[in-house]
Design a protein around this motif. Structure first.
Motif, PDB file in Angstrom:
ATOM      1  N   VAL A 183      55.349 106.395  76.119  1.00  0.00           N
ATOM      2  CA  VAL A 183      55.360 106.541  77.462  1.00  0.00           C
ATOM      3  C   VAL A 183      56.617 106.308  77.848  1.00  0.00           C
ATOM      4  N   LYS A 184      57.354 105.197  77.488  1.00  0.00           N
ATOM      5  CA  LYS A 184      58.778 104.792  77.731  1.00  0.00           C
ATOM      6  C   LYS A 184      59.681 105.988  77.384  1.00  0.00           C
ATOM      7  N   GLN A 185      59.659 106.594  76.377  1.00  0.00           N
ATOM      8  CA  GLN A 185      60.376 107.809  76.019  1.00  0.00           C
ATOM      9  C   GLN A 185      59.869 109.079  77.039  1.00  0.00           C
ATOM     10  N   LYS A 186      58.930 109.037  77.290  1.00  0.00           N
ATOM     11  CA  LYS A 186      58.578 110.215  78.080  1.00  0.00           C
ATOM     12  C   LYS A 186      59.285 110.010  79.599  1.00  0.00           C
ATOM     13  N   GLU A 187      59.149 108.856  80.021  1.00  0.00           N
ATOM     14  CA  GLU A 187      59.768 108.486  81.251  1.00  0.00           C
ATOM     15  C   GLU A 187      61.225 108.779  81.052  1.00  0.00           C
ATOM     16  N   GLU A 188      61.855 108.332  80.001  1.00  0.00           N
ATOM     17  CA  GLU A 188      63.319 108.521  79.924  1.00  0.00           C
ATOM     18  C   GLU A 188      63.613 110.090  79.999  1.00  0.00           C
ATOM     19  N   TYR A 189      62.776 110.824  79.122  1.00  0.00           N
ATOM     20  CA  TYR A 189      62.803 112.251  79.189  1.00  0.00           C
ATOM     21  C   TYR A 189      62.718 112.847  80.618  1.00  0.00           C
ATOM     22  N   GLU A 190      61.765 112.564  81.226  1.00  0.00           N
ATOM     23  CA  GLU A 190      61.673 113.072  82.678  1.00  0.00           C
ATOM     24  C   GLU A 190      62.934 112.635  83.429  1.00  0.00           C
ATOM     25  N   ARG A 191      63.430 111.328  83.508  1.00  0.00           N
ATOM     26  CA  ARG A 191      64.645 111.011  84.136  1.00  0.00           C
ATOM     27  C   ARG A 191      65.806 111.856  83.686  1.00  0.00           C
ATOM     28  N   ILE A 192      66.165 112.284  82.349  1.00  0.00           N
ATOM     29  CA  ILE A 192      66.952 113.082  82.093  1.00  0.00           C
ATOM     30  C   ILE A 192      66.806 114.566  82.446  1.00  0.00           C
ATOM     31  N   MET A 193      65.689 114.999  82.711  1.00  0.00           N
ATOM     32  CA  MET A 193      65.351 116.292  82.996  1.00  0.00           C
ATOM     33  C   MET A 193      65.601 116.449  84.634  1.00  0.00           C
ATOM     34  N   LYS A 194      65.267 115.147  85.408  1.00  0.00           N
ATOM     35  CA  LYS A 194      65.366 115.163  86.658  1.00  0.00           C
ATOM     36  C   LYS A 194      67.004 115.279  87.200  1.00  0.00           C
ATOM     37  N   GLU A 195      67.802 114.456  86.284  1.00  0.00           N
ATOM     38  CA  GLU A 195      69.076 114.541  86.364  1.00  0.00           C
ATOM     39  C   GLU A 195      69.551 116.102  86.257  1.00  0.00           C
ATOM     40  N   ALA A 196      69.144 116.710  85.172  1.00  0.00           N
ATOM     41  CA  ALA A 196      69.553 117.988  85.178  1.00  0.00           C
ATOM     42  C   ALA A 196      69.291 119.003  86.121  1.00  0.00           C
ATOM     43  N   GLU A 197      68.031 118.770  86.510  1.00  0.00           N
ATOM     44  CA  GLU A 197      67.587 119.675  87.721  1.00  0.00           C
ATOM     45  C   GLU A 197      68.422 119.289  88.918  1.00  0.00           C
ATOM     46  N   GLU A 198      69.003 117.914  89.168  1.00  0.00           N
ATOM     47  CA  GLU A 198      69.924 118.027  90.302  1.00  0.00           C
ATOM     48  C   GLU A 198      71.239 118.697  89.982  1.00  0.00           C
ATOM     49  N   LYS A 199      71.414 118.679  88.693  1.00  0.00           N
ATOM     50  CA  LYS A 199      73.086 119.423  88.391  1.00  0.00           C
ATOM     51  C   LYS A 199      72.835 120.838  88.694  1.00  0.00           C
ATOM     52  N   LYS A 200      71.499 121.226  88.476  1.00  0.00           N
ATOM     53  CA  LYS A 200      71.311 122.823  88.528  1.00  0.00           C
ATOM     54  C   LYS A 200      71.375 123.007  90.132  1.00  0.00           C
ATOM     55  N   THR A 201      70.702 122.118  90.818  1.00  0.00           N
ATOM     56  CA  THR A 201      70.536 122.412  92.190  1.00  0.00           C
ATOM     57  C   THR A 201      71.876 122.432  92.885  1.00  0.00           C
ATOM     58  N   LYS A 202      72.758 121.511  92.223  1.00  0.00           N
ATOM     59  CA  LYS A 202      74.380 121.692  92.761  1.00  0.00           C
ATOM     60  C   LYS A 202      74.807 122.587  92.529  1.00  0.00           C
TER      61      LYS A 202
END
Length: 1844
Positions: free
Chosen positions: A946-965
């Protein structure tokens, strides 16, 4: 507390000298059991003589049991082993033991003769013949003296004031397929480890019988008489012991039956023989003459496992064995070498080979067995005759068939699927395969499903109150009590006991009280009170438990917390609480588990949890798993994860350092030989932001390296050195002796013998597994290993040096202690008492060892002596847990055999103290705690995942923010490009760039477009099947869930308030419900029409008769005749009517006359109404309750009742749903109206200033749940949103594909033309400029000042707008309030309907349960009702016949009475004609009675036996005597000649009277004969009627009993009656009791009515008394009037008779005279004949006219056909076939008319025959009239009813 008994096996039948020896021995101390080494050596020599050795062993067992009370542990069968354990470097203890044994043997030989002499002197000279036998017993006596020191020493070792006594067994070994033996009606016997448990079913107490050899128990079986039972043991050369029951004394001991263990045994039906079968390696089948202790026959049963052996039920010389892949049929055959066992192996043929567990022999010699796939195999000889299955080739059982039993004419099969089925035995015996498959379909007669998830393995029969009951063993952990009678009184299956169904994985004991908790792979956690010997709680989970520990008091002072680990990696924290507190908790937390409550659940591991441990201060919980991780949790109110570490192997055990150590460290033991030590992690120091893995935790490693080979080598070297020293010493002694004797010393020449080479050092390829371990001091610990390194305890220490790679380590222990007898039997569990004075060891063979510790430490000296007890099964009973109680008074063990044993370790002072377990109470504040969510999915993520999944989701969220930028940057570039395009368009055309010039190479975009199209087509092709599958699946789902839904859940919300109302989710009712309802209505209509149908039929018949009368052709003659007949009939009818009217009046008068037991109908109705409504409510549970006939219920009525209820519920809900849908429509229209009003309001406010504008009311919005149907409507926005959600879940690779797709998208945007919005954005300057000019113009206009008129108009407009604003707002508010009010009203209405629907649902549930019961009992009820109906019909028919016979008898009696009256009147007439003193009186009397004497005698003889004719016989006898008296005077006379002087007229009159008398006599004789026949028939029929009545009464009683039993079954159902507190008036001491089972539920109206009836009944009682008094007076007056009327009637009758005699000379019937008329009947018949002749003549005339017309038509048709044939012949000659056909038609043309003619002829013949019959009848009537005219006199006798 249930009574516990310990079997005292000293109660043996021994000689007097044996008793003396026992008394002597018991006075000197104690003796160990037969397992003692020296004792075994002594008793080994008794195998030569069976009888002597049996007595010796029995004596030995008796002595050891008799002395158990003197030695600690012997009461439980333990063996004390002193001086047996030494260090690795010393063998002195073993030498001492051997020397002591030799000394004992020598002393036995020396003292045997002395003891023989003493015993001879003491007991007599006859004992000398049995000296050897007595010598053996004397040796036991001597051995007692030698063991005295050892026993006394053992008392000082194992706690000077303690005893270890077995208390109770909580487990059951379900791995044994046959482990249940009902020995009598109250006792169940089963094997538990090394013991046999005898469980009393009434008192729940247990008695125990332990294995005599200590090797375990293989089987138990009972003798047919239940007087004995056999116990087959396990071990080397095991014994088979026959015990006496109920004394439990050994009766016979059988030896030499097998090598290792017995697996099954069976007595013959006669009980004289016993068959046993052994296990590997010999698999020996042995036939015993067990009373003589002799082997009759023996043979090897098979080369694989044998499960069962049994004697034939019908021939004791035949046996059957079955097992793994075989079944074998044995015979005892007499060959030339003697009696032999010959076995025929069953051949499966085309049937697959299967293991056979259950089989049974049929009465015809065939054998039927089960199979693994569930079918039954029918064996004839050694071949399969047929394979039986159910219809449709379904297997007989869905799984293996475990047992088969023959019960009378039925075959009972028990399957692992939980079903018990009964089959027709005759059908199975005659079974034969009908095709090549060999399968034969058979239908079971009855079946019983014991329960869900039940797996039956064995079933045993017993008797309870002479009724057969069955006890079934369920491998899922239960013992059932079954009733297989399959009758209407059959009881449901009862679960007697529940246990763990497999091995016990973990166990722990409460630190505060006498409670223990266990868990196993059967997915349960159980809580036991081992003081009261009961299970107090159980909780079931989705996965099996693998680890368990009870939280210490530092964690929970109440001692109520348990941590449990499961096989899916989940850890659950459970709370133990008093079950009585859960009733309060049930209102807040839903729980179905008594005594256990789930507090928290978390999943730290991905594999099974193997160890749990709390830190010494209670701050940390450590969990270990097979996934090679150890997780740490911070122990608070909720367990918070700290982190985890990886370890080199699967975790075997965890142990925190003891409180004596300052630093808290954790010892981690891994299965692969690794041991680790880590400090307790600090929660504040751990960073858990990205992972829970602890990477900087200091870890010390120890990898065990085997040293056992080196220890063995050192022992071998020391042994050889010692041997050399002994040889040298012996050599020196020999030389010294030779020197003393003066002999020459001669040294032997030759080479010294070569020594054998020492064995090489051995290192196992795979490391030995660590089994258990514990701390000894900081950094040091003890280990017990399995595999090659077993047999020692290893003292190890962690090194200070740190090594990076633990796999390369090789660490050795610094101290080793050898443990006796553990090379192949390692220690698996080690535990210490609370005082640490005792160490408990659990062995692999299920034995328990107790080591006394000196100075509370483990050392070589402390482990020398121990106490051992074989507790669990030796083969499959490895001990999994040993736990002492918190106060060291009790010890509990659990093993892999599923058994749990508790033992007493009470001190002598505390033996008699009363102890009680304290169950922790419910903790405070639990009511405010929400229910804990459990983890039910075994594949759920663990904490780290669960912790690794949350970390993965956080990384993916940061990647999405970069994509949005990046996308924003691209959008800015796109806008800049569009601006350039705009600038390009503003340039002159000759300067503008063309669009093609923007493209670097157009082929690139063409290729991209083409590739995209190809990919789209390819994807469409690939997904075509999935697309179609999805469409089909969608259609199916819609058909299943949407189309069957009549109303979905629609929630309508209020606009202002938070109220809401929802529709009922309704499924469309099946058509069957409506059909049943329509059928019920039609049935009612048919009942109504049936009542009116007869009337309609009568009316129609009357109409047809009228029409017939109208249509009758009559002539004037017939009419005149009819008129005459009518007039005569009218006259006679008038007379008859008067007579009938008078009779009717008399009948009505007599009918109105009340009988003696007459009851006024009005009174009867009032009594009935009072009985029904008097307020006496007989309870349905009463024994005398009888169901009223109008309340009888069957399946059809109950089904109609349920259907009508369902339809009614559906209609009510549908009506409410329609109202709610109307309310939703109202809301939609209201919102639309509000929107229009808001628009009007906005337009009105546009002319107002901002300060004058009121806030706009919000426009209500529709909620999504108000239109649920829109959820299934998809548009492009929804699909795009769904696509975005799916893309967000994509992996990291899609990021690269996204970048390329974005570049392509940019290329497309680069080339496309700007849209309208972009074009609008491209001209901002121009638009702004135009807007600026417009605003400037408006500004100029506003600058001009308004006039007064304009101001007035603006003022009026303002007022108008303000009023309009206020009005619109009020209207909007009114609409909202109106809608909310409508919703509240409808909501209130729906709440009432909800209450009604809930009550209807409860009633529906009750009715459905009643329907199930009715269906179950329907067959038997129909049978009983059919029987009662048949008997009732037969009784009615019989009674009808009886009434008919009775009526006929009454008619005959009346006829006889009339004839007798005629006879008397005739005699009276004769006497009157004679006159007085007639001299020819005797002669004329003789003439009158001449021809009647013989007939009278016959008549008298015929009626001699008739009771009814006694008076007639008396009269006839008197007449006979008169004739006899007158007879002798004129014996010979001539009655044809009139004597002289006799009146001729008188003589002729006498002749005529004689003729009449003769006729009367003949008629009277005939009537009496008919009456006698009728009486015989009546008596026979009355006897039959009595039998039918008796049978009917019996059947009605059976039906009544059945209906009562059915009512009782219905009464067992729970009926929910919702009540409020003010409705409960059943109070005890002013308070409402907790148990309302004795209360009754009445409606308020009924209760008020009953209360009102009390004074009303008092008034009625007073009134009735007054009425009774008046009625008594009136009754007395009526009685007096009746007497007076009777006297008056008698006077009138006498007067009437006198007048009749005076006028007619006799009594006559005036009714016959008045009603006499001519032969009207004959005239009517003649008229009918004439009428029918006339009608038939008219019909004949019509038929003749019709025939003539048809003939003319025939001639015309013939002419036409002839002309047509001539024309056809002229046109074509080819069609000759038509000429033939026409010729045939020509020949056949008259057939129809000929047939009609034939019919007329037949009808005419019938009429003629009928006319002849009428003529004959007329002739007979005329003869009868003539006969009646021929008779003289005018007497008209009373008419008699016509005979049948």
């Amino acid at each position: 507390m249930p009574k516990r008994e310990v079997v005292n096996r000293s109660q043996l039948v021994v000689p007097r000298w044996g008793v003396l020896l026992l008394l002597c021995v018991s006075g000197f101390g104690a003796l160990s059991c037969a397992r003692h080494g020296r004792l075994r050596q002594v008793t080994a020599g008794y195998g030569r003589n069976a009888t002597r050795s049996s007595l010796a062993v029995c004596m030995l067992v008796a002595v050891s049991q008799a002395l158990d009370r003197a030695a600690p542990g012997c009461a439980t069968g333990g063996s004390f082993k002193p001086d047996k354990v030494q260090a690795a470097s010393s063998t002195q203890g073993l030498d001492k033991a051997k020397k002591k044994l030799h000394q004992l043997e020598r002393s036995r030989r020396k003292k045997q003769s002395k003891w023989n002499q003493r015993l001879k002197a003491l007991l007599g000279a006859s004992i000398s013949k049995k000296t050897n036998i007595y010598g053996d017993y004397i040796f036991l006596f001597v051995l007692t003296f030698e063991m005295q020191k050892v026993i006394w020493k053992s008392k000082t070792i194992v706690s000077r004031h303690q005893k270890v006594l077995r208390r109770y067994s909580f487990g059951y070994n379900f791995t044994r397929s046959v482990n249940l033996l009902p020995i009598d009606n109250q006792t169940l016997m089963y094997i538990a480890g090394n013991h046999i448990v005898l469980l009393d079913l009434q008192t729940q107490s247990q008695r125990y019988l332990r294995s005599s050899g200590g090797g375990g128990i293989g089987f138990i079986t009972a003798h047919p008489t239940k007087q004995y039972f056999a116990v087959g043991e396990k071990g080397k050369k095991p014994n088979l012991i026959i015990y006496d029951y109920p004394s439990l004394r050994p009766y016979r001991i059988l030896r030499g039956g097998t090598e290792e263990a017995y697996v099954f045994g069976d007595f013959s039906n006669a009980g004289t023989l016993l068959a046993s079968v052994g296990s590997s390696p010999d698999y020996m089948l042995t036939i015993w003459d067990w009373k003589q202790e002799k082997i009759v026959l023996r043979s090897k049963a098979f080369s694989q496992d044998v499960y069962r052996v049994s004697f034939s039920t019908y021939n004791e010389e035949q046996l059957i064995t079955s097992g793994s892949g075989h079944i074998r049929f044995w015979k005892m055959a007499l060959t030339f070498t003697g009696l032999k066992l010959q076995g025929a192996l069953g051949r499966f043929g085309r049937t697959a080979v299967t293991d056979i567990v259950g089989y049974v022999e049929l009465p015809d010699g065939k054998v039927i067995s089960g199979s693994e796939w569930g079918n039954l195999l029918l064996w004839e000889g050694d071949l399969i005759k047929a394979e039986l299955c159910r219809a449709g080739q379904k297997p007989c059982h869905n799984g293996p068939v475990s047992q088969l039993v023959v019960e009378e004419t039925e075959l009972v099969t028990i399957g692992k699927d939980g079903f018990i089925r009964l089959w027709d035995l005759k059908l199975i015996e005659a079974a034969d395969s009908v095709d090549d498959t060999g399968l034969l379909e058979v239908k079971p007669m009855k079946e019983l499903e014991v329960g869900k998830n039940v797996s039956l393995s064995f079933m045993a029969k017993a008797y309870d109150n002479r009724e057969p009951v069955w006890y079934a063993q369920d491998t899922s952990g239960k013992i059932w009590k079954l009733d297989l009678s399959f009758q209407n009184t059959t009881q449901e299956a009862v679960c007697l006991y529940t246990f763990h169904s497999g091995r016990i994985e973990a166990m722990s004991v409460s630190p505060m009280t006498y409670l223990m908790a266990t868990t196993a792979l059967d997915r349960t956690v159980r809580l036991y009170d081992f003081i009261s010997d009961r299970q107090v709680g159980e909780m079931k989970f989705t996965q099996g438990g693998t680890a368990l520990t009870w939280a210490p008091t530092v964690v929970n002072p109440e001692g109520s917390i348990i941590a449990v680990g499961f096989e899916d990696g989940v850890v659950r924290i459970l709370e133990v609480c008093d079950p009585r507190g859960l009733s309060v908790l049930a209102a807040y937390i839903k729980t179905e588990n008594e005594g256990i409550n789930l507090i928290q659940a978390f999943k730290p591991h991905t594999a099974a949890v193997t160890a749990l441990a709390y830190e010494q201060h209670g701050h940390v919980l450590a969990t270990g798993s097979e996934d090679k991780t150890v997780f740490f949790f911070d122990v608070e109110d909720e367990y918070e994860p700290i982190g985890f570490i990886y370890v080199p192997g699967p975790v075997q055990a965890l142990q925190w350092s003891p409180p004596s150590q300052v630093k808290s460290t954790l010892l981690i033991l891994c299965e692969n030989g690794f041991a680790l030590q880590v400090p307790a992690p600090c929660p504040e120091e751990q960073d858990t932001s990205s992972t829970y893995q602890i990477k900087n935790l200091p870890t010390q490693y120890f990898r065990f390296s085997s040293i056992k080979s080196r220890i063995k080598l050192e022992e071998e070297i020391a042994l050889r050195e010692k041997k050399k020293q002994e040889e040298e010493k012996a050599k020196l002694e020999r030389i010294k002796q030779q020197l003393e004797m003066g002999m020459e010393i001669k040294e032997k020449s030759g080479e010294k013998p070569k020594e054998e080479p020492l064995p090489p050092l051995y290192m196992p390829e795979e490391p030995s597994p660590i089994l258990c371990g514990f701390y000894s001091s900081p950094g040091k610990f003890w280990l017990s290993l399995g595999g090659y390194d077993s047999g020692f305890l290893y003292h190890c220490e962690f090194s200070n040096g740190h090594q990076d790679d633990p796999e390369n380590r090789k660490d050795e222990p610094f101290e080793v202690i050898p443990i006796e007898d553990t090379d192949d039997n390692p220690i698996h569990q080690i535990s210490f008492s609370t005082s640490r004075q005792l160490m408990f060891c659990g062995m692999q063979n299920g034995a328990l060892r107790v080591y006394p510790l000196q100075d509370k430490d483990v050392s070589v000296n402390t482990l020398k002596e121990y106490w051992s007890l074989n507790v669990h099964d030796n083969d499959h009973g490895q001990i999994r847990g040993i736990c002492p109680s918190f106060d060291d008074r009790f010890l509990i063990t659990c093993g892999e055999d599923g058994n749990i044993f508790t033992f007493n370790m009470l001190s002598s002072e505390d033996v008699h103290k009363e102890l009680k377990a304290r169950i922790p109470s419910l903790r405070s504040g639990l009511k405010n705690v929400k229910r804990t969510e459990d983890i039910k999915n075994p594949d759920a993520y663990n904490i780290e995942q669960v912790k690794q999944k949350e970390e993965y989701e956080r990384i993916m969220k940061e990647a999405e923010e970069k994509k949005t930028k990046k996308r924003q940057e691209l959008l800015a570039l796109r806008k800049e490009f569009l601006f350039l395009l705009q600038k390009n368009q503003e340039l002159p055309k000759h300067m503008q760039l063309q669009r093609e010039e923007y493209q670097m190479d157009p082929r690139i975009f063409e290729e991209l477009t083409r590739q995209t199209a190809q990919r789209i087509q390819l994807v469409q092709k690939e997904l075509a099947w999935e697309h179609e599958k999805s469409l089909v699946g969608l259609q199916k789902l819609q058909n299943q869930f949407r189309d069957s839904l009549e109303f979905d859940t629609v929630v309508v919300h209020a606009i202002q308030s938070k109220h809401e109302i929802s529709t009922y989710r309704l499924l469309a009712l099946p058509e069957k419900c409506y059909q049943d309802k329509q059928m019920g209505e039609k049935a009612e209509e048919e009942i109504v029409t049936e009542t009116t149908h007869p009337r309609i039929v009568e009316e129609e018949a009357a109409e047809t008769l009228e029409t017939l009368e109208v249509q009758k052709p009559t002539t004037s003659y017939i009419e005149s005749k009819y008129e005459q007949i009518k007039r005569s009939i009218e006259r006679s009818n008038e007379v008859k009517a008067k007579i009938m009217k008078r009779k009717a009046e008399w009948d009505e008068l007599y009918k109105s006359k009340p009988s003696d037991d007459y009851e006024d109908p009005k009174d009867a109705e009032e009594i009935k109404a009072a009985q029904e409504n008097m307020g006496f409510y007989r309870l349905k549970t009463a024994t005398n309750y009888r169901v009223p006939e109008h309340k009888h219920m069957n399946v059809e009525k109950k089904t109609m009742q349920l259907t009508s209820l369902e339809v009614l519920i559906h209609e009510r809900k549908a009506d409410m749903n329609k109202e709610i849908m109307s309310l939703r429509d109202l809301k939609v229209s209201t919102i639309e109206e509000i929107k229009c009003l808001v628009r009007d309001l906005e337009s009105a406010q546009a002319a107002l200033d901002l300060s004058e504008r009121l806030p706009l009311p919000p426009i209500p919005q529709l909620h999504p749940d108000e239109f649920p149907e829109k959820r299934f409507e998809c548009d492009s926005d929804i699909l795009l949103k769904f696509k975005g959600e799916q893309e967000a879940k994509a992996k990291l690779q899609e990021h690269l594909e996204g970048s390329s797709s974005s570049s392509r998208a940019f290329g497309h945007e680069f080339l496309r033309a700007p849209s309208k919005e972009e074009a609008a954005g491209a001209y901002p300057l121009k638009t702004a400029s135009s807007q600026g000019t417009g605003q400037q113009k408006l500004f100029e206009i506003e600058k001009s000042e308004p006039t007064e008129m304009e101001l007035e108009m603006l003022k009026r407009e303002k007022i108008k707008n303000l009023y309009l604003q206020e009005t619109l707002i009020k209207k909007i508010h009114a609409l909202v309030i109106s809608f909310d009010a409508e919703l509240c009203i409808l909501r209130h209405k729906k709440l009432k309907l909800d209450v009604q629907m809930k009550s209807a649902d409860l009633r529906h549930i009750t009715w459905y349960e009643e329907l199930l019961i009715l269906k179950h009992l329907e067959k038997h009820e129909n049978f009983l009702q059919g029987r009662v109906h048949t008997l009732t019909t037969e009784q009615e028919a019989t009674q009808s016949e009886l009434n008919n016979y009775l009526a006929q008898l009454e008619d005959r009696k009346r006829e006889i009475a009339k004839l007798q009256a005629c006879e008397r009147s005739l005699y009276a007439t004769f006497q009157m004609s004679l006159g007085e003193n007639n001299e020819f009186a005797s002669f004329l009397t003789e003439v009158l009675e001449k021809k009647t004497k013989g007939m009278e005698k016959k008549e008298a003889g015929r009626e001699a036996g008739e009771e009814e004719e006694n008076e007639e016989k008396d009269e006839e006898s008197t007449l006979g005597t008169d004739e006899e008296k007158s007879g002798p005077e004129n014996e010979v006379f001539d009655d044809s000649v009139c004597p002289k002087n006799c009146d001729e007229a008188l003589f002729r009159n006498t002749i005529q009277l004689r003729q009449k008398l003769l006729d009367i006599k003949e008629a009277l004789a005939e009537e009496k004969k008919v009456a006698a026949n009728l009486r015989k028939k009546y008596n026979a029929l009355a006897k039959k009627a009595k039998e039918v009545e008796t049978s009917l009464e019996t059947a009605e009683k059976e039906l009544e009993t059945f209906l009562w039993e059915k009512q009782q079954r219905m009464n067992e159902l729970y009926v929910a009656v919702p009540l409020k507190l003010h409705q409960v008036e059943y109070l005890v001491d002013g308070e409402m009791p907790s148990d309302l089972s004795q209360a009754l539920v009445f409606s308020n109206q009924t209760l008020e009515y009953l209360q009102k009836r009390i004074p009303e009944l008092r008034d009625e009682k007073r009134m009735q008394r007054e009425i009774y008094k008046r009625a008594q007076k009136h009754y007395k007056q009526l009685v007096q009037d009746k007497k007076e009327m009777e006297i008056k009637i008698q006077e009138l009758e006498m007067k009437c008779n006198d007048l009749m005699v005076k006028k007619f000379g006799q009594l006559v019937d005036f009714e016959a005279v008045q009603t006499h008329s001519g032969s009207i009947r004959m005239e009517e018949l003649q008229l009918q004949i004439m009428e029918k002749e006339y009608r038939h003549s008219q019909e004949l005339r019509k038929w003749e006219e019709r025939i003539l017309a048809l003939r003319q038509q025939l001639m015309k048709l013939t002419k036409e056909n002839t002309t047509k044939l001539q024309q056809l012949n002229q046109f074509c000659l080819e069609k000759q076939q038509f000429e033939t056909k026409m010729a045939s038609l020509k020949n056949d043309l008259g057939i129809e008319f000929q047939a009609t003619r034939t019919t007329d002829v037949k009808e005419k013949a019938k009429l003629k025959s009928r006319l002849k019959r009428l003529t004959c009848d007329t002739a007979l009537l005329r003869e009868e009239i003539h006969f009646l005219r021929r008779k003289d006199g005018c007497l008209f006798l009373q008419p008699s009813p016509p005979q049948d």
